[in-house]
Scaffold this motif. Sequence first.
Motif, PDB file in Angstrom:
ATOM      1  N   SER A 116       0.849  -1.191   0.000  1.00  0.00           N
ATOM      2  CA  SER A 116       0.000   0.000   0.000  1.00  0.00           C
ATOM      3  C   SER A 116       0.884   1.239   0.000  1.00  0.00           C
ATOM      4  O   SER A 116       1.807   1.351   0.800  1.00  0.00           O
ATOM      5  CB  SER A 116      -0.916  -0.003   1.226  1.00  0.00           C
ATOM      6  N   LYS A 120      -2.995   2.655   3.848  1.00  0.00           N
ATOM      7  CA  LYS A 120      -4.374   2.203   4.047  1.00  0.00           C
ATOM      8  C   LYS A 120      -4.584   0.867   3.358  1.00  0.00           C
ATOM      9  O   LYS A 120      -3.933   0.552   2.356  1.00  0.00           O
ATOM     10  CB  LYS A 120      -5.357   3.240   3.500  1.00  0.00           C
ATOM     11  N   GLN A 186      -9.405  -5.256   8.209  1.00  0.00           N
ATOM     12  CA  GLN A 186      -9.697  -3.849   8.501  1.00  0.00           C
ATOM     13  C   GLN A 186     -10.236  -3.678   9.920  1.00  0.00           C
ATOM     14  O   GLN A 186      -9.889  -2.720  10.616  1.00  0.00           O
ATOM     15  CB  GLN A 186     -10.711  -3.300   7.496  1.00  0.00           C
TER      16      GLN A 186
END
Length: 197
Positions: A116, A120, A186
């Motif tokens: 990434s 994020k 997440q």
Amino acid sequence: MEFYHFARGVVASIVKPLYRLDIRGTEHFPKDAGVLVCANHTHNFDPLALGVATPRPVNFMAKAELFAAPVLKGLLPKVNAFPVKRGLSDREAMRTALRLLKSGEVVGMFPEGTRSKDGKLGKGLAGAGFFALRGDADVVPCAIIGQYKPLRRVKVIFGQPLAMAPFRERKASAEEVTAAIMQEIQRILDENENSKG
């Protein structure tokens, strides 16, 4: 396997104190089943941190170009890495990963497929869902949190295994399963990244 444990010990002796490696959730890790570990990916050192943190030996897919390097081509297989041609449907790599999972071993994956750029969590590729559905293995989500600055804490947090039976029973797509895995990664990130230390 002896060399793997030797190399892991050497890496651990450097990585653990240098990055104050904080390993959590190993009690969730299956002790003898095949396991697909899926983690976020923000840094080149993520495979090292994940390899040190995982309580069992991990097999990693590594981009095929690395196996062309003179030193690495002899070293990578000894540390349980196997080549994958990125951007292609690499059937040999797929067969290798499925064989490892079905034989009760651990395969580590970064479903985003690349690091990434902004830190994020990005969209996961369908490959993670494919292996999760076909591998007859437990799927363990993992969050790696930290920037690998000396003496600043890096966390490796394993979540509870995701139940694959419901997805298999309703013939869910690989994309749907990947999305569920990414959602769980997440969730772990959201619960833990505010206290980076």
